[in-house]
Design an enzyme around this catalytic site. Sequence first.
Site, short mmCIF file in Angstrom:
data_model
loop_
_atom_site.label_atom_id
_atom_site.label_comp_id
_atom_site.label_asym_id
_atom_site.label_seq_id
_atom_site.Cartn_x
_atom_site.Cartn_y
_atom_site.Cartn_z
N GLY A 1 1.91 -5.48 7.62
CA GLY A 1 1.03 -6.27 6.77
C GLY A 1 -0.22 -6.64 7.53
N SER A 2 -0.82 -7.74 7.13
CA SER A 2 -2.09 -8.14 7.74
C SER A 2 -1.86 -8.72 9.13
CB SER A 2 -2.77 -9.19 6.86
OG SER A 2 -1.93 -10.33 6.74
N THR A 3 -2.89 -8.65 9.95
CA THR A 3 -2.80 -9.21 11.30
C THR A 3 -2.58 -10.72 11.22
OG1 THR A 3 -4.09 -7.43 12.26
CG2 THR A 3 -4.10 -9.51 13.47
N ASN B 1 0.81 -1.23 0.00
CA ASN B 1 0.00 0.00 0.00
C ASN B 1 0.85 1.28 0.00
OD1 ASN B 1 0.70 -0.72 2.62
ND2 ASN B 1 -1.15 0.12 3.53
N GLU C 1 3.46 -3.98 12.58
CA GLU C 1 2.48 -2.93 12.26
C GLU C 1 1.39 -3.62 11.44
OE1 GLU C 1 2.51 0.00 13.37
OE2 GLU C 1 4.59 0.26 14.00
N VAL D 1 -0.97 -12.55 8.86
CA VAL D 1 0.44 -12.90 8.59
C VAL D 1 1.32 -12.44 9.76
CG1 VAL D 1 2.41 -12.56 7.04
CG2 VAL D 1 0.13 -12.93 6.09
N GLY D 2 0.96 -11.33 10.39
CA GLY D 2 1.70 -10.88 11.57
C GLY D 2 1.74 -11.95 12.65
N CYS E 1 -3.59 1.51 6.65
CA CYS E 1 -3.87 0.92 7.96
C CYS E 1 -4.43 1.96 8.94
CB CYS E 1 -2.64 0.24 8.54
SG CYS E 1 -1.18 1.28 8.47
N GLU F 1 7.30 2.82 15.20
CA GLU F 1 8.10 3.29 14.09
C GLU F 1 8.14 4.81 14.16
OE1 GLU F 1 6.27 0.84 10.67
OE2 GLU F 1 8.29 0.12 11.08
O1 TXE Z 1 -1.00 -8.65 3.22
P1 TXE Z 1 0.10 -9.68 3.73
P2 TXE Z 1 -1.84 -8.73 1.87
C1 TXE Z 1 -4.18 -5.94 5.40
C2 TXE Z 1 -5.35 -5.42 4.58
C3 TXE Z 1 -5.28 -6.25 3.35
C4 TXE Z 1 -4.86 -7.57 3.91
C5 TXE Z 1 -4.20 -8.51 2.96
O2 TXE Z 1 -6.54 -5.66 5.28
O3 TXE Z 1 -6.51 -6.36 2.69
O4 TXE Z 1 -3.94 -7.23 4.94
O5 TXE Z 1 -3.10 -7.87 2.29
C6 TXE Z 1 4.50 -10.88 3.17
N1 TXE Z 1 5.76 -14.95 6.05
N2 TXE Z 1 -2.99 -5.15 5.23
O6 TXE Z 1 -2.31 -10.09 1.55
O7 TXE Z 1 -0.13 -11.00 3.10
C7 TXE Z 1 3.95 -10.42 1.84
O8 TXE Z 1 4.70 -10.97 0.78
C8 TXE Z 1 6.39 -13.77 5.91
C9 TXE Z 1 -2.75 -4.14 6.20
O9 TXE Z 1 -1.02 -8.10 0.85
O10 TXE Z 1 0.13 -9.56 5.21
C10 TXE Z 1 4.10 -8.91 1.97
O11 TXE Z 1 5.45 -8.54 1.70
N3 TXE Z 1 5.94 -12.79 5.11
C11 TXE Z 1 -1.37 -3.62 6.12
C12 TXE Z 1 3.77 -8.67 3.45
O12 TXE Z 1 3.97 -9.94 4.09
C13 TXE Z 1 4.79 -13.01 4.43
C14 TXE Z 1 -0.77 -3.48 4.78
C15 TXE Z 1 2.33 -8.22 3.71
O13 TXE Z 1 1.44 -9.09 3.08
C16 TXE Z 1 4.09 -14.21 4.55
C17 TXE Z 1 -1.07 -4.59 3.92
C18 TXE Z 1 4.63 -15.22 5.40
N4 TXE Z 1 4.00 -16.39 5.60
C19 TXE Z 1 -2.19 -5.34 4.15
N5 TXE Z 1 2.99 -14.14 3.78
C20 TXE Z 1 -1.11 -2.38 6.91
N6 TXE Z 1 -0.79 -2.53 8.20
O14 TXE Z 1 -1.13 -1.28 6.37
C21 TXE Z 1 2.99 -12.93 3.20
N7 TXE Z 1 4.09 -12.24 3.58
#
Ligand code: TXE
Length: 450
Positions: free
Chosen positions: A206-208, A130, A228, A210-211, A262, A429
């Site tokens: 990223g997403s909660t 994003n 984050e 994957v977090g 976010c 951050e």
């Molecule tokens: O996020 P991902 P996605 C939220 C938002 C969005 C949803 C999905 O709601 O619709 O998440 O977005 C890497 N181990 N946010 O699918 O998957 C991935 O390659 C390690 C909020 O894009 O969480 C990317 O580089 N890393 C958020 C990063 O994680 C992994 C911003 C984020 O991707 C992984 C984005 C793994 N197993 C999405 N799987 C915000 N806080 O602003 C994926 N990744």
Amino acid sequence: MSLTVLNPATEDVIAELEPAGAEETDAAVARALAAYPAWRAVAPGDRARLLRRLATLVEDHAEELARIESRNVGKPISGARGEVGMIADVFHFYAGAVDKHHGQTIPVAGGVDFTFREPLGVVGLIVPWNFPLNIASWKLGPALACGNTVVLKPAELTPLSALRLAELALEAGIPEGVLDVVAGPGRIVGQRLVEHPDVAKIGFTGSTEVGRSVMEGAAGTIKRVTLELGGKSANVVFADADLERAAAAAPYAVFDNAGQDCCARSRILVERSGYDRFVDALVTATRNVKVGDPASEDTEMGPLISAEHRAKVASYVDGATLFTGDAPEGRGFYFPCTLVEATNDDRVAREEVFGPVAAVIPFDDEADAVRIANDTPYGLSGSIWTRDGARALRVARALETGVISINSNSSVRVATPFGGFKQSGFGRELGLNALDGYSEVKNVFYSTAS
Ligand code: TXE
């Protein structure tokens, strides 16, 4: 299989890359590990000078970087320029922080006690699509300033700006191996960084979901993590506020970056006694948001990132709306600005939509506003609009969220801490706080016994 990079406004392919895998990730970590002793030994003033040079190169290439980001994410060019300006400011800020992040001397018996801020080693940074380069810079600045070396993994959809930044870092004189970019799938490259024994810390946005898996994976090596994650922030508007000003600002707090933010204030909570007046003004303001080609100077909102993401966003709008705006038809992953009236129990008010959809929710009084605002697993940002200063401060203290603005919707500044409560993550951050997440405190006692 190659990594196909699209322009979400046209659906055209703008790049085909060979994706990195586990082997390339291991090689990048090995290079970062080899570069670490020399990088941590660079004199603070020289490290600052290198970061400052990178900041200046970002400024020199601002238009190029903004265009890469606008084409790859679909964000309006004016917004992309602002983001690149912030990236340069972030590197300037952390260049200035290198020699101001010091230890303490602590009075103890029998000697002298002092602390050092030691770097962690190799840091893995995993960032989303994003704000690809912006979010990367928030992590890179403090990580490099503290003397760590970095392997950066951009999102699969948006690797181009990070790859260009790595070239600029070399041009700035930052040694090989100090900043490597590995573009590949999250579940392979990201996962490998998370589990790699030579990676000391993961900075993740990223997403909660994957977090959560990052946290689990990091447990194997007791890696440090900064997370984050998502948000579902409340924009709380009291009836005594300047309702016209609050309503004029509210659309941009949700629809900026097409809602893929976010910090999006995607729950607009409005006191009942001012509800009708506010909603009328909100609809007018939303109608005025200029949606269209990201390359146009006056565009305020572009498309969503992908067809898949647009389908997800659309799934939140299944009934009557307060307002649905216009969006270009045909090619491009556009979705219109959408306002829906909701209760806080509706799916649109509970889940992070990450698109231009705002839930408008009435409330009765201050206690009701606080209860609804806090009734979410997230806690990233939020706003309070009122002319009553005491109430503004009471509510600011009562909200379970990491970043709040009063009579404003802006929550991100270079010099101030940014991060979440609850399931929006932890660690901070930006500002000087970020340095704590990229360093370890070492305590030394020196006996003065004769
Ligand atoms: O996020 P991902 P996605 C939220 C938002 C969005 C949803 C999905 O709601 O619709 O998440 O977005 C890497 N181990 N946010 O699918 O998957 C991935 O390659 C390690 C909020 O894009 O969480 C990317 O580089 N890393 C958020 C990063 O994680 C992994 C911003 C984020 O991707 C992984 C984005 C793994 N197993 C999405 N799987 C915000 N806080 O602003 C994926 N990744």
